[in-house]
Design a protein around this motif. Structure first.
Motif, short mmCIF file in Angstrom:
data_model
loop_
_atom_site.label_atom_id
_atom_site.label_comp_id
_atom_site.label_asym_id
_atom_site.label_seq_id
_atom_site.Cartn_x
_atom_site.Cartn_y
_atom_site.Cartn_z
N ASP A 559 0.85 -1.19 0.00
CA ASP A 559 0.00 0.00 0.00
C ASP A 559 0.89 1.24 0.00
OD1 ASP A 559 -2.64 -1.19 0.16
OD2 ASP A 559 -2.07 -1.83 2.17
N VAL A 560 0.46 2.27 -0.73
CA VAL A 560 1.28 3.46 -0.93
C VAL A 560 0.53 4.67 -0.40
CG1 VAL A 560 2.66 4.75 -2.59
CG2 VAL A 560 2.10 2.37 -3.05
N TYR A 561 1.27 5.60 0.21
CA TYR A 561 0.70 6.77 0.87
C TYR A 561 1.36 8.02 0.28
CZ TYR A 561 -0.45 3.01 4.10
OH TYR A 561 -0.89 1.84 4.65
N VAL A 562 0.55 9.00 -0.06
CA VAL A 562 1.05 10.22 -0.69
C VAL A 562 0.54 11.43 0.09
CG1 VAL A 562 1.07 11.64 -2.78
CG2 VAL A 562 1.11 9.14 -2.96
N ALA A 563 1.42 12.38 0.32
CA ALA A 563 1.03 13.66 0.92
C ALA A 563 1.30 14.77 -0.08
CB ALA A 563 1.82 13.93 2.20
N GLY A 564 0.55 15.85 0.05
CA GLY A 564 0.75 16.97 -0.84
C GLY A 564 -0.18 18.11 -0.53
N THR A 565 -0.42 18.93 -1.54
CA THR A 565 -1.21 20.14 -1.37
C THR A 565 -2.30 20.20 -2.42
OG1 THR A 565 0.72 21.31 -0.51
CG2 THR A 565 -1.13 22.66 -1.25
N PHE A 566 -3.50 20.46 -1.97
CA PHE A 566 -4.65 20.71 -2.84
C PHE A 566 -4.78 22.22 -2.99
CE2 PHE A 566 -9.05 22.22 -2.48
CZ PHE A 566 -9.62 21.73 -3.64
N CYS A 567 -4.82 22.70 -4.22
CA CYS A 567 -4.83 24.14 -4.48
C CYS A 567 -6.17 24.53 -5.08
CB CYS A 567 -3.72 24.53 -5.45
SG CYS A 567 -2.11 23.84 -5.03
N SER A 568 -6.61 25.75 -4.74
CA SER A 568 -7.95 26.12 -5.21
C SER A 568 -8.04 27.57 -5.72
CB SER A 568 -8.94 25.94 -4.06
OG SER A 568 -8.50 26.67 -2.93
N PRO A 569 -7.48 27.90 -6.86
CA PRO A 569 -6.44 27.12 -7.54
C PRO A 569 -5.08 27.38 -6.90
CG PRO A 569 -6.87 29.11 -8.76
CD PRO A 569 -7.81 29.13 -7.57
N CYS A 570 -3.98 26.91 -7.54
CA CYS A 570 -2.64 27.07 -6.97
C CYS A 570 -2.17 28.51 -7.14
CB CYS A 570 -1.65 26.11 -7.62
SG CYS A 570 -1.82 24.42 -7.04
N GLN A 571 -2.69 29.40 -6.34
CA GLN A 571 -2.30 30.80 -6.35
C GLN A 571 -2.04 31.24 -4.93
OE1 GLN A 571 -5.45 32.94 -8.26
NE2 GLN A 571 -5.10 32.00 -10.27
N GLU A 572 -1.14 32.20 -4.77
CA GLU A 572 -0.77 32.65 -3.44
C GLU A 572 -1.96 33.24 -2.68
OE1 GLU A 572 2.55 35.22 -3.51
OE2 GLU A 572 3.91 33.77 -4.40
N ASP A 576 -5.15 26.93 0.44
CA ASP A 576 -4.76 25.59 0.05
C ASP A 576 -5.03 24.63 1.21
OD1 ASP A 576 -3.83 26.80 -2.24
OD2 ASP A 576 -1.75 26.87 -1.56
N PHE A 577 -5.15 23.33 0.88
CA PHE A 577 -5.34 22.29 1.87
C PHE A 577 -4.21 21.28 1.74
CE2 PHE A 577 -10.18 22.82 1.11
CZ PHE A 577 -10.18 23.99 1.85
N ALA A 578 -3.80 20.69 2.85
CA ALA A 578 -2.96 19.51 2.78
C ALA A 578 -3.84 18.31 2.45
CB ALA A 578 -2.23 19.28 4.10
N PHE A 579 -3.28 17.33 1.74
CA PHE A 579 -4.05 16.12 1.48
C PHE A 579 -3.19 14.89 1.77
CE2 PHE A 579 -2.08 16.30 -2.78
CZ PHE A 579 -1.76 14.97 -3.00
N VAL A 580 -3.89 13.79 2.07
CA VAL A 580 -3.26 12.49 2.26
C VAL A 580 -4.05 11.49 1.44
CG1 VAL A 580 -2.44 10.79 3.91
CG2 VAL A 580 -2.81 13.15 4.65
N ALA A 581 -3.35 10.69 0.64
CA ALA A 581 -4.01 9.68 -0.18
C ALA A 581 -3.35 8.33 0.04
CB ALA A 581 -3.94 10.05 -1.66
N LYS A 582 -4.16 7.28 -0.03
CA LYS A 582 -3.65 5.91 0.06
C LYS A 582 -4.10 5.14 -1.16
CE LYS A 582 -3.77 1.68 2.90
NZ LYS A 582 -4.28 1.07 4.15
N ALA A 583 -3.17 4.39 -1.75
CA ALA A 583 -3.50 3.57 -2.92
C ALA A 583 -3.18 2.12 -2.61
CB ALA A 583 -2.71 4.04 -4.14
#
Length: 715
Positions: A559-572, A576-583
């Motif tokens: 199983d794989v885990y990814v962290a990152g950033t959700f942008c709405s949109p990617c502008q300063e 933004d939100f942090a996200f965690v995904a599992k595959a």
């Protein structure tokens, strides 16, 4: 809910501080709740890093500094060089390099990564003791730590195993007077220790380079101003005698003897007993920033020792007369620091050449320490390289150090004729290193690759080095016809590499569960390569929206885990939100969680997972209502650490860390005999702002958290 005991390990690359709370083991399953050494609330905990101090350490000069200095010391914002006739303080300000995570995906942001930093500006103040010369300084109180310098391409200029000391003592600077230098990260102390009968009027402090010198009538401090208006404050000296094991204060203070020279007044004392005069220089009134040290990644070995890499400006100012100088002109070096389980520095190793260099990724096994990063230097230190020359303006380097940090097992450039950034790194059980990042080169070295040619202006790359670092087992582009980059990599026991990053390309090579971009641009992706690197097992987009992947980990089940950033949109200007995904092992999305409060922005930077699938996500937030954490002041800059269970439930706890976080690592001891429960230890690394008017005044730091249970008493 687990307990997080916090231990602070701030770094100046020469020392660290650790306050350890002993772990509590239990043979029964207790009720558990969040508990912290400093602050506790029902919602979570907050840690203030600014209270921690770091000891100043000294090194004998064995070629790492200008030849006229016999000893050097480094603090946060200053360096000290000790010669045969005095001491030189060096301090200054510069333009700091910022973290390269997330890796910049578009052309305008890419240029920021490859822009060279401005040259540093240093100020020197030389302290002479009038009437005293022929100093013979010696180190006292060894710490057990060492420094290693791999600077430039010539091994004759490399210096290793240079020991650290807490103090430097200069005997007999005057008749019956010894001088001792010591201090911490922000203050330098130099004690005059007078033998019985020695005359304190002998001592005359001459400050060469001072524009003015005066005693503050309000508090007795000695104020020194330089021609460029930087001020140094010498606190009113502590003067005392030891009587029956106690320090008995003696009245006295500074006095001005002439324009650039000061001495001491000492009132009634017992001349038959030793006397100590202890001035302290506080480096708190800089007009701008001073040294910057940023941590990019952290790793931990099976013994619980911690390894940190990043970029440092400490100690490599290169002005005429400066303490650290030579043939190089670079402002920054990559660094690797190893900390013991009690926060003591075991080694600090510097890697660099004549330009700017930075460590971006780190991994460790029993055979050594692996570092990936970016270098602008044509003379970066090499050993058994697979690529002997830097082709572009900036390129990736891969270096493996021996376990003690004092030898280059191998060190190589890796790139094409235009430019690269990255250095995300992982290792497998056979000691092969896997490196990832992005490239703008059309001639990046490809071997046995999935993609032999870049499709767009910026493409991700993945490379696997042989165990000896002398060849590529495979190397491939990964991208579409637009702009794509890789920011993190992990490897499983079957030797498959997993990478994440961001893709702008609608023809990014997706295959498997989600074979097209979900809709956002850029889109975070998760790609699993075959063990040979010549095909994709799966490649999927992770979100319906605009996202950036910045961290990836894999558990023993695949199983794989990814962290990152959700942008709405990617502008300063947008939140933004942090996200965690599992595959799943087949690449199917198992869960997708967003982490953010009701105000402000949050970003995910790094992720770590244990064998049970419990997941720790580290990042940064400006939200005052971040989930599972106590309220924080408006418009904060706070690093966070969140724990989720294997199904994404939680937060099981949230910890605010008071600074920007860029890396996380977890170690969990094996289950002990007799069924004793074991609990993980978590390490995060990042950068904290340490004062001054410029945000370039930053230090690298490590935070250690020990999860331990608290047994609740029955009502």
């Amino acid at each position: 809910m687990a307990v997080a005991h916090i231990s602070l390990l701030p770094l100046t690359l020469t020392a660290a501080l650790l306050v350890v709370a002993p772990a509590v083991q239990s043979q029964t399953q207790p009720n558990i709740r969040p508990k912290i050494q400093k602050t506790q609330t029902p919602q979570g905990v907050e840690v203030q890093l600014s209270s921690a101090q770091t000891a100043l350490v000294f090194e004998p000069n064995r070629g790492q500094a200008s030849s006229n200095y016999q000893w050097i010391g480094r603090g946060a914002g200053f360096r000290l060089g000790i010669t045969s006739d005095g001491a030189t303080l060096e301090f200054g300000e510069h333009t700091a390099a910022k973290s390269s995570k997330p890796l910049f995906p578009n052309a305008s942001q890419l240029s920021k990564v490859q822009t060279k930093q401005k040259s540093a500006q240093s100020t020197l103040v030389k302290l002479h003791l009038t009437g005293s010369d022929g100093w013979k300084p010696m180190g006292t109180k060894p710490t057990g730590g060492v420094s290693n310098y791999f600077i430039g391409k010539m091994p004759a200029g490399w210096h290793t195993d240079i020991p650290h000391y807490e103090q430097v003592k200069v005997p007999s600077v005057y008749k019956g007077v010894d001088l001792i230098f010591h201090g911490d990260e922000s203050e330098l102390e130099y004690d005059f220790v007078l033998a019985p009968g020695a005359d304190p009027r002998q001592i005359q402090l001459q400050f060469e380079g001072a524009a003015s010198l005066e005693v503050d009538k309000a508090n007795g401090d000695l104020m020194l101003a330089t021609p460029n208006k930087i001020q140094l404050r010498h606190a009113q000296p502590k003067i005392y005698q030891e009587v029956d094991g106690k320090k008995v204060p003696v009245k006295g203070g500074f006095r001005i003897l002439k324009g650039d020279t000061a001495g001491f007044t000492v009132e009634k004392y017992d001349p038959k007993k030793p006397l100590v005069i202890d001035p302290t220089i506080s480096f708190v009134t800089f007009l701008g920033g001073s040294d910057t040290d940023t941590a990019s990644a952290v790793a931990v070995d099976g013994l619980g020792d911690t390894y940190v890499t990043g970029q440092t400006y400490s100690g490599n100012f290169n002005v005429v007369g400066g303490i650290i100088q030579g043939s190089r002109s670079g402002d920054s070096d990559a660094f690797v620091t190893k900390l013991g389980t009690h926060g003591n520095i075991l080694f600090s190793t510097y890697l660099g050449g004549g330009d700017n260099d930075a460590g971006n990724g780190i991994a460790v096994d029993a055979s050594g320490v692996y570092i990936g990063g970016q270098t602008h230097s044509d003379d970066f230190p090499l050993s058994q390289p697979l690529q002997f020359a830097k082709k572009g303006d900036a390129t990736v380097f891969v270096t493996k150090l021996s376990p003690s940090g004092n030898r280059l097992v191998y060190s190589t450039y890796l790139g094409g004729s235009n430019g690269e950034n990255g250095g995300a790194i992982a290792i497998d059980a056979s000691q092969s290193a896997y490196v990832a990042g992005f490239t703008t080169s059309t001639d990046f070295p490809v071997v046995n690759g999935y993609e032999y040619y870049p499709g767009g202006a910026v493409s991700g790359f993945v490379a696997k080095l042989s165990p000896n670092g002398a060849s590529l087992m495979y190397s491939t582009y990964l991208g579409g016809s637009d702009v794509d980059s890789i920011s993190a990599i992990a490897v499983d026991s079957s030797l498959s590499a997993y990478v994440t990053g961001e893709s702008v390309s609608h023809d990014f090579p997706y295959a498997g569960y989600q074979s097209t971009m979900f809709g956002g641009s850029p889109s975070a992706f998760l790609t699993k390569l075959s063990p040979a690197g010549d095909s994709l097992i799966y490649s999927t987009s992770l979100s319906l929206e605009t996202t950036i992947g910045t961290g990836v980990s894999v558990d023993p089940a695949g199983d794989v885990y990814v962290a990152g950033t959700f942008c709405s949109p990617c502008q300063e200007s947008a939140a933004d939100f942090a996200f965690v995904a599992k595959a799943s092992p087949q690449g199917k999305l198992t869960y997708l969680r967003y982490l953010s409060g009701s105000d402000g922005s949050s970003d995910g930077q790094a992720i770590a997972t244990d064998a049970d699938g419990d997941t720790w996500v580290a990042g940064n937030t400006s939200s005052t209502t971040f989930p599972g954490a106590p309220p924080i002041t408006p418009n904060p800059t706070a690093g966070f650490l969140v724990k989720l269970d294997k199904d994404g439930n939680g937060p099981l706890y949230t910890v605010f860390l008071g600074a920007q976080i860029s890396g996380v690592a977890v170690v969990k001891p094996a289950e002990r005999l007799g069924g004793i429960i074991t609990y993980p230890t978590i390490y995060t690394a990042g950068t904290r702002f340490t004062g001054g008017k410029s945000a370039s005044n930053e230090d690298a730091f490590v935070v250690r958290l020990d999860e331990t249970p608290v047994i609740e008493n029955a009502p």
